[in-house]
Design a protein around this motif. Sequence first.
Motif, PDB file in Angstrom:
ATOM      1  N   GLU A 146      19.213   0.160   6.757  1.00 34.43           N
ATOM      2  CA  GLU A 146      19.801   1.257   5.977  1.00 34.43           C
ATOM      3  C   GLU A 146      21.219   1.635   6.402  1.00 34.43           C
ATOM      4  O   GLU A 146      21.876   2.412   5.740  1.00 34.43           O
ATOM      5  CB  GLU A 146      18.857   2.463   6.039  1.00 34.43           C
ATOM      6  CG  GLU A 146      18.923   3.296   7.317  1.00 34.43           C
ATOM      7  CD  GLU A 146      18.317   2.616   8.549  1.00 34.43           C
ATOM      8  OE1 GLU A 146      17.771   1.501   8.430  1.00 34.43           O
ATOM      9  OE2 GLU A 146      18.417   3.203   9.645  1.00 34.43           O
ATOM     10  N   HIS A 161      19.512   8.819   1.357  1.00 35.15           N
ATOM     11  CA  HIS A 161      19.865   8.477   2.741  1.00 35.15           C
ATOM     12  C   HIS A 161      21.379   8.584   2.931  1.00 35.15           C
ATOM     13  O   HIS A 161      22.083   9.062   2.039  1.00 35.15           O
ATOM     14  CB  HIS A 161      19.309   7.087   3.112  1.00 35.15           C
ATOM     15  CG  HIS A 161      19.160   6.907   4.589  1.00 35.15           C
ATOM     16  ND1 HIS A 161      20.083   6.234   5.350  1.00 35.15           N
ATOM     17  CD2 HIS A 161      18.227   7.362   5.455  1.00 35.15           C
ATOM     18  CE1 HIS A 161      19.713   6.278   6.623  1.00 35.15           C
ATOM     19  NE2 HIS A 161      18.586   6.955   6.714  1.00 35.15           N
ATOM     20  N   HIS A 191      11.739   4.452   4.078  1.00 31.81           N
ATOM     21  CA  HIS A 191      13.187   4.353   3.920  1.00 31.81           C
ATOM     22  C   HIS A 191      13.454   3.360   2.804  1.00 31.81           C
ATOM     23  O   HIS A 191      13.161   2.160   2.939  1.00 31.81           O
ATOM     24  CB  HIS A 191      13.849   3.862   5.213  1.00 31.81           C
ATOM     25  CG  HIS A 191      14.147   4.962   6.180  1.00 31.81           C
ATOM     26  ND1 HIS A 191      13.165   5.685   6.795  1.00 31.81           N
ATOM     27  CD2 HIS A 191      15.340   5.481   6.623  1.00 31.81           C
ATOM     28  CE1 HIS A 191      13.730   6.594   7.593  1.00 31.81           C
ATOM     29  NE2 HIS A 191      15.045   6.487   7.502  1.00 31.81           N
TER      30      HIS A 191
HETATM   31  C1  GLC Z   1      18.479   8.005  12.449  1.00 31.76           C
HETATM   32  C2  GLC Z   1      19.182   7.019  11.568  1.00 31.76           C
HETATM   33  C3  GLC Z   1      18.580   6.895  10.239  1.00 31.76           C
HETATM   34  C4  GLC Z   1      17.131   7.100  10.121  1.00 31.76           C
HETATM   35  C5  GLC Z   1      16.623   8.205  10.999  1.00 31.76           C
HETATM   36  C6  GLC Z   1      15.131   8.319  10.970  1.00 31.76           C
HETATM   37  O1  GLC Z   1      18.946   9.276  12.337  1.00 31.76           O
HETATM   38  O2  GLC Z   1      20.525   7.320  11.391  1.00 31.76           O
HETATM   39  O3  GLC Z   1      18.990   5.721   9.630  1.00 31.76           O
HETATM   40  O4  GLC Z   1      16.904   7.495   8.819  1.00 31.76           O
HETATM   41  O5  GLC Z   1      17.085   8.046  12.260  1.00 31.76           O
HETATM   42  O6  GLC Z   1      14.662   9.083  11.993  1.00 31.76           O
END
Ligand code: GLC
Length: 400
Positions: free
Chosen positions: A56, A104, A45
């Motif tokens: 994030e 993202h 990420h």
């Molecule tokens: C969730 C979150 C996100 C992340 C994801 C990864 O959906 O919103 O931030 O990227 O999980 O599995």
Amino acid sequence: MSRNTVALIAAALTFMSAGAGYVPEGWNLAAREKFAEQRFGIFIHWGIYANYAQGEWYQQQIGIDTETYGRMKDGFCPSKFDAKEWVRVFKDAGAKYVTITSRHHDGFSLWPTKADDGYNIAETPFRRDILGELAKACGEAGLQLNFYYSLMDWHRKDYPAGSAAKKVFGDQKGDYESYKRFMLAQMGELIDSYRPGVIWLDGEWEHARRRKDGTWSRTLDWDFDTIYDFIHSKNVLVANNNHQPIRPKEDIQLFERDLPGEGEMFSKNQPLAHDRPVEQCDVIQKGVWGYKINERTFRTPEEVCAMICRCAAKDSNLLMNIGPDGSGRLPAPAVGVMADVGKWMRANGDAIYATRGLGLVKNADGSETGKTRKGDDIYTITIAKGAFPSVERNLQQGSH
Ligand code: GLC
């Protein structure tokens, strides 16, 4: 034909009779099998949120407008980014693939996309094509590259805001046809330029809620048929982290931070499909996917190895996330953990890669026993708290 292929074809026929009419093609079935054999991948990420260093979701959590948040683009210059060095760490850890956030929820793209209004890496002082460099390094090292792609967006005016995006936009109605054209253009670029194995979607859940009676209330029709057909037409697999029961055209069943079929976090409403490869994704830095400077708790190598084993016993891959910091470095604790995971994988990988899971049981003393199989070999894996899992290899009864 392997048992897996037979099962997949049988499942496809079931779906046909259920009216869905989708039969995965040969390339697709082969790609699913290859995916399942890999068993361990690294999730990345990364985006301009790494500079804020608060995970994030920072933009949405502090409820800041997109224009102000997006100014960080002019300060995104990760001078220590070295795709080869990242890939060395991943490969050394025993990972067979890498899945990175191409874009993202904040809407910022890590490649020089022509499809947006300049909210991408080409418009930062860094300018380098991060996905391009990573694709090259992965290719040279023999790692498969996959792309996470957010369906939800906190930047564009044409995105119809759901329950989470509303905190950024208020009741933005958007224009889904325009947004879908943008997404398809971006996915086309991603696939044609970098040849990923999987497009890994996320964010649909902000437009779906399960009612008490088990039916779903939805606030957006995403037209997934068009999106999935487009991705499939380019011989790429589809995965959707939507926390819902799997659909016929989804090639991989995803479980977010839950052991497959044991939903406690996000996947309470996801029955295990049994006819698709499975992947559990999880975090190495406690509670976050994107880098968080004040979160010092990282999983230990023993824990990560235990997770790999639990997944393998449940016939699943593990996708373990690392959030690089704003300088482009992988956090040092994560690098240390990965080095030790790699040592264990080099000694015990036979019990993991290209195996089929035979199940996981809890023992009275709190330990767990997992079993995997490859050919005539049965692996019995003992997982005890605080220790590296131990592996025993036996011949399947009746074989010689
Ligand atoms: C969730 C979150 C996100 C992340 C994801 C990864 O959906 O919103 O931030 O990227 O999980 O599995």
